[in-house]
Write a protein that holds these residues in place. Structure first.
Motif, PDB file in Angstrom:
ATOM      1  N   SER A   1       0.840  -1.203   0.000  1.00  0.00           N
ATOM      2  CA  SER A   1       0.000   0.000   0.000  1.00  0.00           C
ATOM      3  C   SER A   1       0.880   1.260   0.000  1.00  0.00           C
ATOM      4  O   SER A   1       0.610   2.227  -0.723  1.00  0.00           O
TER       5      SER A   1
ATOM      6  N   ASN B   1      -6.933   8.843   0.793  1.00  0.00           N
ATOM      7  CA  ASN B   1      -7.492   7.523   1.097  1.00  0.00           C
ATOM      8  C   ASN B   1      -6.494   6.681   1.897  1.00  0.00           C
ATOM      9  O   ASN B   1      -6.853   6.016   2.869  1.00  0.00           O
TER      10      ASN B   1
ATOM     11  N   ASN C   1      -7.098   5.209   5.756  1.00  0.00           N
ATOM     12  CA  ASN C   1      -7.070   3.780   6.075  1.00  0.00           C
ATOM     13  C   ASN C   1      -5.911   3.396   6.987  1.00  0.00           C
ATOM     14  O   ASN C   1      -6.075   2.577   7.890  1.00  0.00           O
ATOM     15  N   HIS C   2      -4.733   3.966   6.755  1.00  0.00           N
ATOM     16  CA  HIS C   2      -3.594   3.616   7.611  1.00  0.00           C
ATOM     17  C   HIS C   2      -3.792   4.150   9.033  1.00  0.00           C
ATOM     18  O   HIS C   2      -3.452   3.470  10.001  1.00  0.00           O
TER      19      HIS C   2
ATOM     20  N   HIS D   1      -6.096   1.650  10.783  1.00  0.00           N
ATOM     21  CA  HIS D   1      -5.484   0.381  11.179  1.00  0.00           C
ATOM     22  C   HIS D   1      -4.476   0.580  12.305  1.00  0.00           C
ATOM     23  O   HIS D   1      -4.335  -0.265  13.179  1.00  0.00           O
TER      24      HIS D   1
END
Lengths: 241, 241
Positions: free
Chosen positions: A118, A152, A156-157, A160
């Motif tokens: 990613s 994005n 998302n990171h 998480h």
């Protein structure tokens, strides 16, 4: 003649060298961070002895290089075995396995691969607009990348990392290749967007990854050297940060 | 709530599932080859049972995806354990480890990483010009990429394959992830340049890699299905080959 690098006859010596942690390393690359940065971060963080070799005449050495590209890593073990590795991704994986930054089992390895992939995807999107020559096109492509895939990625990171306890690590409570890759990517994203996308207030868990990496004493020592600062100056001249 | 994918509580189940070879797989991706191609090649070549799920409403499923991207791999083991993996690079590495396409020791793994990294680099350079909208700029960037880095890749990979005996493999006499990645890349390069850069006459060792991959019976069977052909049609509509 088989390039020494790929010669199957060296397999046993290579495998033996890979398990040794007291080797001496040479990083062959241009005198800037660029694609050599993560390799040097891994070496410095693990306390390995390494020197940088910045060829003055790369064109002359290029034909000898396995793919005609740098960086190249040379390792000399304490018993005198010499091995070489090409391609930054392969070098980073080799060093991560050697120094314990690649996880303890296939679940951890797969998570690390996922985050690293990613990160690489976003680096490629950033290279996509850096390489454009036309100023107007570049500005447009940069905005599009930052507002789309980069934003994005940040969202998302951060999520998480929050789920892992916002402890500065992706996997458990230890440094892995994913932490180093993301720490570098944060610097680059902030270089282009300041605190618009990543900041203590907006993304505390991402900021913690970078801070946790920055705190590694032997890495901090490498960053305090004149050599590191000279590389940073070259990067600044090329990218503006 | 921790996304199931990243949940450390599933580590033991994940590690146990990773060693099982009789699982059922689902590849979630658009109905074309694209970034799902290598995953499907690895599954088909190893004789694994897999189905493709092409969401009709990807926008609705996107927020659930670990990074908001496909492909996604779902594995259901014979004892009912379900695991998921995101990011094509992570999926390909996971399947390569499971089905013996990632080498038997760190020397082989590092060689494979090196060739795969070199392949990925060229794929990124090809994406670089595919994504350009202006026809004139695209043609210019395509020529520059083909004559520069792509030609350099062809030269170096042909050399290393010749050094391995031109037997259709990068490492020893067995299929590895590097063979599959290069077989795909050859198709793509030939799609853009015909036989100008890669041909039986110019690069017999590269041609042999593709031919050796093509000969795997279970892969050939997958490529003979209507589903594979429908994916190929979609690719052809997008890229022209």
């Amino acid at each position: 003649m088989v390039h020494a690098f790929f010669d199957p006859a060296q397999a046993a010596a290579f495998n033996a060298a890979a398990s040794k942690k007291d080797s001496q390393f040479e990083v062959r690359y241009f005198p800037l961070h660029g694609l050599g940065n993560i390799t040097r971060m891994l070496l410095a963080s693990s306390g390995a002895k390494f020197t940088n070799f910045n060829p003055e005449d790369w064109a002359a050495l290029k034909p000898e290089a396995p793919f005609g590209v740098m960086p190249l890593l040379k390792e000399t073990t304490s018993d005198g075995t010499v091995i070489q590795i090409a391609e930054s991704d392969a070098i980073e994986r080799y060093l991560s396995k050697k120094f314990g930054y690649y996880g303890d089992n296939i679940f951890e390895e797969t998570l690390i691969d996922t985050f690293v992939s990613s990160d690489n995807d976003i680096m490629n999107k950033i290279f996509g607009f850096i390489m454009l020559k036309d100023a107007e096109q570049k500005a447009e492509a940069k905005e599009k990348a930052l507002q789309g895939p980069v934003a994005n990625w940040v969202k998302n990171h951060e999520l998480h990392l929050q789920n892992n306890g916002a402890n500065g690590h992706y996997v458990g409570n230890k440094h892995t290749l994913a932490d180093f890759k993301t720490a570098q990517l944060i610097s680059i994203i902030q270089g282009f967007s300041g605190e618009d996308l990543i900041s203590e207030k907006l993304t505390p868990a991402l900021i913690k990854v970078r801070a946790t990496v920055d705190k590694i004493p032997s890495l901090a020592a490498w960053r305090a050297t004149d050599e590191w600062k000279a590389f940073a100056d070259r990067n600044k001249a090329a990218l503006g940060f």
